[in-house]
Design a protein around this motif. Structure first.
Motif, PDB file in Angstrom:
ATOM      1  N   ALA A  36       9.970   4.494   1.967  1.00 24.05           N
ATOM      2  CA  ALA A  36       9.690   5.099   3.191  1.00 24.05           C
ATOM      3  C   ALA A  36       8.274   5.371   3.310  1.00 24.05           C
ATOM      4  CB  ALA A  36      10.423   6.092   3.593  1.00 24.05           C
ATOM      5  N   GLY A  37       7.755   4.922   4.187  1.00 22.04           N
ATOM      6  CA  GLY A  37       6.159   5.377   4.297  1.00 22.04           C
ATOM      7  C   GLY A  37       5.195   4.273   3.766  1.00 22.04           C
ATOM      8  N   ASP A  65       0.840  -1.089   0.029  1.00 22.74           N
ATOM      9  CA  ASP A  65      -0.023   0.061   0.027  1.00 22.74           C
ATOM     10  C   ASP A  65       0.932   1.194  -0.046  1.00 22.74           C
ATOM     11  OD1 ASP A  65      -1.636   1.869   0.568  1.00 22.74           O
ATOM     12  OD2 ASP A  65      -2.636   1.275   2.301  1.00 22.74           O
ATOM     13  N   SER A  66       1.071   1.849  -1.222  1.00 20.51           N
ATOM     14  CA  SER A  66       1.769   3.153  -1.149  1.00 20.51           C
ATOM     15  C   SER A  66       0.880   4.379  -0.829  1.00 20.51           C
ATOM     16  CB  SER A  66       2.510   3.081  -2.576  1.00 20.51           C
ATOM     17  OG  SER A  66       3.350   2.095  -2.835  1.00 20.51           O
ATOM     18  N   GLY A  67      -0.325   4.365  -0.258  1.00 19.33           N
ATOM     19  CA  GLY A  67      -0.944   5.510  -0.024  1.00 19.33           C
ATOM     20  C   GLY A  67      -2.345   5.309  -0.719  1.00 19.33           C
ATOM     21  N   SER A  68      -2.674   4.506  -1.529  1.00 18.00           N
ATOM     22  CA  SER A  68      -3.921   4.372  -2.463  1.00 18.00           C
ATOM     23  C   SER A  68      -4.432   2.931  -2.212  1.00 18.00           C
ATOM     24  CB  SER A  68      -3.667   4.700  -3.689  1.00 18.00           C
ATOM     25  OG  SER A  68      -2.814   3.750  -4.368  1.00 18.00           O
ATOM     26  N   GLY A  69      -4.134   2.339  -1.106  1.00 15.88           N
ATOM     27  CA  GLY A  69      -4.697   0.988  -1.079  1.00 15.88           C
ATOM     28  C   GLY A  69      -3.850  -0.261  -1.391  1.00 15.88           C
TER      29      GLY A  69
END
Length: 714
Positions: free
Chosen positions: A472-473, A455-459
């Motif tokens: 990172a993240g 999940d890179s920020g959009s699911g």
């Protein structure tokens, strides 16, 4: 050494070829009588400095440095036709031989005298017989010998050499000389060809005494032990160091040596006159205290307590090295060691790991860590010690570029337990942290049926086992497929950059029925009524089965209950085992119990009462399942037997009695089946008198006639 044969029987030894040291000179002689013997002597430079053996005053005499006729001669104690010996000491300094002052000359007869120090450099051994009478009178000079006095006292080396003075032993052996007087050779029959031929048994002791042995056993001579006085002055050496070893006491060339059993790389050329040899210490020893051993052809000595220090503690690589290693471009040989002269100023080298894992030839990044925040050039100076003891130094430059942090924070994935069988199960997500923003590191999974999603920020995307990069993240969620069996562990691992964690998912344990109480064994009789409910013994079962009921049994199983009435088929199959199986959704458990059915029913038999005028009546009835029948008859007149054993047939029986008297009898019938069950029945047998009235008689006759007619017709 060399020997020069001069005129008149002289044998001259070149003085400058005699090594410095102390020697013993021995002369052997033999004469048949005094008249044939004139003299034998050796001297240094002048005839006045002599040791003489001559015929003086009609005796064989031994004189030491005395003028003829001085009266100071001593009796040589000559024995005709016997080899005898005169010995004396001689010192050599700067190649000049000198007779030792005040030392004893001892002969076979015990005479002694003092030597004087000569003033000139030549040693001459001279022998002369009465030339005209020599062969006839039998005077012979056999041998003269010069040998070192300081040799190993434990070495019983034999003096060797032939009768020809040109055939000399090596420098390390005694020098044996055959004296050929004025060109007159001793006749061949008496030619001495070796010490053991004629001169055996002359034992020279360290004190200089001589013992004659007429059996001529092999000759031995006194020896001293050479010693190593020190190694490099203080017996302390370094790895690969060129050191001096004092070998003054050795009388022969040094040919080998070692420290702690490790041979010196090489032994330099040397000769017996050398007091010191230089040897290179090996480079392969560990630090410690060792023995040093030096050896010649026959001499050897060991000195203990030599300390060996390590100056170059690391093993230099010997193989193609990495182009970015500290040793790139350097000359490398086997068995080389090195030291770090100047360590890097802006970082550290993990020398312990590099040495243990042989990483010195690797890329410098494998062993060097720059200080936090440092960029630029760092240097390290190294010095290599080659196997031959030579060294070389160089400075290696380590270029540190701007440091990028791609090492993530450590993480641990907690194991999953009590999971369903053969299912994908997901672990908690892992947050990628600890690396610089924008830097990418790889995700790698291993194991059967291990995947992950990112999940890179959009699911989360789809799950996959293929490696990909994360930043990172990002969140990384691993999953694994469980095993299709209870209490079984599926394993794998996941790596994110340089960090990793194991993965584990264990399936739940099987939920099976429980046998609370073992099913009891059943002990039954025939025609017993049975009702047994398995629910009374198991818990947690969803269904049951019961196997082992015999064919034709009166028992049956439905649901959880065994019921029915036992019968003969149960009796015949008895005992038999029944297996009860309790099932649940996860499996089953079993219990086995035994059923025993016994035949406890008495047979059904019958016997009818009889009232007859026939005096040989027949009794009969039913036998049931009797295996045996006994009929007892008790009455007014039993003339034959009162008990009859009857075999049943087809469930019935019959028994005709013999002639009986008129009267009343009691009949008792006993039936026993195979199980031993018994039934007893009784009846009355009455035989009556026939009637005497005409009508009765006529009736009986008619009845009998009718019966006979009936029998004939039938």
């Amino acid at each position: 050494m060399s020997l020069v044969k001069g005129t008149g029987g002289f044998l001259d030894i070149a003085a400058n070829l005699i090594p410095d040291g102390t020697y013993t000179i021995a002369v052997w002689y033999k004469t048949a009588n005094a008249a044939g013997f004139e003299s034998f002597f050796y001297y240094a430079n002048t005839a006045s400095n002599t040791v003489r053996i001559d015929n003086w005053g009609g005796k064989i005499r031994h004189r030491v440095d005395q003028a003829f006729g001085s009266g100071a001669e001593e009796d040589a104690g000559s024995v005709a036709n016997t080899w005898q010996c005169v010995i004396g000491s001689m010192s050599v300094s700067d190649g000049v031989p000198r007779l030792v002052t005040d030392s004893a000359a001892v002969d076979a007869g015990g005479g002694t005298g003092a030597f004087q120090t000569p003033a000139s450099p030549a040693l001459r051994i001279f022998g002369r017989l009465d030339g005209g009478n020599q062969p006839a009178n039998g005077g012979k000079f056999g041998m003269a010998a010069i040998y070192p006095a300081k040799v190993d006292a434990t070495d019983e080396a034999h003096i060797v050499g032939g009768g020809n003075p040109d055939l000399l032993p090596s420098e390390t052996s005694p020098i044996a000389l055959w004296i050929d007087v004025a060109g007159l050779a001793v006749d061949g029959s008496d030619n001495v060809t070796s010490w053991t031929d004629q001169v055996g048994g002359l034992v020279l002791t360290p004190s200089g005494t001589v013992t004659a042995d007429t059996d001529f056993a092999p000759v031995t001579y006194p020896t001293d032990t050479p010693t190593i006085s020190n190694v490099d002055g203080d017996n302390a050496v370094n790895q690969g160091q060129l050191v001096n070893i004092n070998v003054t006491d050795f009388t022969e060339s040094i040919t080998s040596g070692d420290i702690g059993g490790v041979a010196f790389p090489s032994i330099p050329d040397n000769d017996p006159a050398d007091d010191v040899i230089q040897v290179r210490m090996p480079v392969t020893l560990a630090a410690g205290t060792y023995d040093v051993t030096i050896s010649g052809a026959t001499e050897t000595d060991t000195i203990s307590g030599v300390t060996y220090a390590i100056t170059h503690q690391y093993t230099a690589p010997y193989a193609p090295v990495d182009s970015n290693s500290l040793f790139a471009g350097q000359s490398l040989t086997e068995d080389s060691y090195f030291r770090i002269v100047t360590p890097p100023a802006n970082g550290t080298i993990d020398a312990a790991t590099a040495e243990a894992d042989s990483l010195w030839g690797n890329d410098v990044d494998d062993i060097y860590t720059p200080d936090e925040g440092f960029t630029g050039d760092d240097t390290v100076t190294l010095e290599i010690l080659y196997a031959d003891g030579t060294t070389a130094q160089w400075t290696a430059t380590i270029t540190v570029e701007e440091q990028i942090d791609t090492d993530p924070d450590a993480f641990t994935v907690d194991p999953l337990t009590n999971q369903a069988l053969d299912q994908w199960v997901e672990f908690d997500p892992i947050l990628v942290s600890g690396i610089d923003p924008g830097e990418q590191i790889a995700v790698v999974v291993s194991g059967t049926y291990v995947q992950y999603a990112v999940d890179s920020g959009s699911g989360y995307g789809g799950f996959s086992a293929t490696s990909t990069n994360v930043q990172a993240g990002d969140l990384v969620k691993p999953r694994i497929r469980t095993i299709d069996d209870f209490s079984s562990e599926a394993t794998g691992s996941i790596s994110i950059g340089s960090e990793s964690s194991s993965l584990s998912a264990t399936t739940r344990a099987a939920v099976l029925p429980v046998l609370d109480t073992p099913v009891p064994n059943l002990n039954l009789g025939e025609e017993d009524v049975v009702s047994l409910d398995l629910d009374d013994y198991f818990s947690g079962a969803s269904s049951y089965s019961l196997s082992g009921i015999p064919a034709g049994s009166g028992l049956s199983f439905t649901g959880s209950v065994l019921s029915g009435e036992t019968n003969k088929n149960d009796v015949e199959a008895s005992p038999y085992n029944l297996t009860a199986t309790a099932f649940s959704a996860d499996g089953s458990i079993q219990d086995v119990f035994e059923v025993t059915v016994v035949d406890d029913i008495a047979p059904t038999i019958s016997i009818g009462a009889i009232n007859t005028m026939d005096t040989t009546p027949t009794a009969s009835g039913s036998a049931g399942d009797s295996d045996s029948l006994t009929l007892d008859l008790d009455g007014v007149d039993v003339t034959h037997t009162s008990s009859y054993n009857i075999t049943p047939s087809g469930g019935s029986w019959s028994q005709q009695f013999p002639e009986l008297a008129i009267g009343t009898y009691n009949m008792t019938l006993t039936g026993v089946d195979t199980a031993g069950n018994e039934t007893v029945e009784t009846a009355t047998l009455q035989i009556v008198e026939p009637s005497t009235s005409p009508s009765s008689k006529l009736l009986r006759q008619l009845l009998r006639g009718s019966l006979r007619s009936s029998l004939k017709l039938s």
